[in-house]
Design an enzyme around this catalytic site. Structure first.
Site, short mmCIF file in Angstrom:
data_model
loop_
_atom_site.label_atom_id
_atom_site.label_comp_id
_atom_site.label_asym_id
_atom_site.label_seq_id
_atom_site.Cartn_x
_atom_site.Cartn_y
_atom_site.Cartn_z
CB CYS A 101 8.78 151.52 27.34
SG CYS A 101 8.97 149.74 27.56
CG HIS A 143 6.24 149.93 22.38
ND1 HIS A 143 6.95 151.07 22.70
CD2 HIS A 143 6.31 149.13 23.47
CE1 HIS A 143 7.44 150.94 23.93
NE2 HIS A 143 7.05 149.78 24.43
CD GLU A 144 3.46 146.62 24.43
OE1 GLU A 144 4.23 145.85 25.03
OE2 GLU A 144 3.29 147.79 24.79
CG HIS A 147 8.82 144.94 24.85
ND1 HIS A 147 9.86 145.42 25.59
CD2 HIS A 147 7.87 145.90 24.90
CE1 HIS A 147 9.56 146.62 26.07
NE2 HIS A 147 8.35 146.94 25.66
#
Ligand code: NI
Length: 179
Positions: A101, A143-144, A147
């Site tokens: 990341c 993953h994104e 966030h």
């Protein structure tokens, strides 16, 4: 347009639940996405979320349509801007894979993710996006979008022995890609 500073883990702004975008196709939204693109490309990232540059909005971008220096063996993901995303797993199956990341520079960890999912959301102009994806594409989206929930991948690692510095774990990788 500018390459922006990327917030690093420990910054409380990375832990917020991001706000939904209400107006599409605005100058401000186009400018934000351009900054995200430039920042992601400068850091050789495969994706970036608005909170990583301090913007509290549900905007992620990922994919470049080209092979990525940080994940040279991974499939190519089409260039995508995804706003106000919703993810729906299409299988309960999860698979471990190595992730890094841009907010956790120099590290990699083994993270379980759903192998297949549908994602929905909007593009910059407010047009609906709906895709079914699997493998690396599905992993990057998860993953994104994490966030946007204030979640960083180290929080999802099950076995902390599988978390470390990328130059130690993968000494064969290009050192210019160690962010
Ligand atoms: Ni990230």
């Amino acid at each position: 347009m500018a390459v922006r500073d990327i917030l690093k883990m420990g910054d409380p702004r990375l832990l917020r639940v991001a706000k939904a975008v209400k107006k599409f196709d605005t100058d401000a939204l186009h400018a934000l996405v351009l900054d995200m693109e430039q920042t992601m490309l400068a850091a050789h990232g495969v994706g970036i979320a608005a909170p990583q540059i301090g913007e509290d909005l549900q905007v992620v971008i990922f994919g470049t349509g080209q092979p990525n220096v940080r994940y040279p063996d991974a499939e190519v993901i089409p260039k995508t801007v995804l706003i106000n995303p919703v993810l729906v797993p299409l299988s309960e199956r999860m698979e471990d894979g190595w992730e890094g990341c841009l907010s956790v520079p120099g590290m990699r960890g083994l993270v379980p993710r759903y192998t297949r999912l549908k994602y929905e959301g909007f593009d910059l102009r407010g047009q609906r996006i709906e895709r079914e994806v699997s493998g690396f594409h599905a992993r990057v989206v998860q993953h994104e979008c994490d966030h946007l929930l204030g979640v960083l991948y180290p929080m999802k690692i099950k076995d902390m022995t599988q978390f470390g510095f990328v130059d130690v774990l993968f000494p064969e990788l290009d050192p210019s890609s160690d962010d």
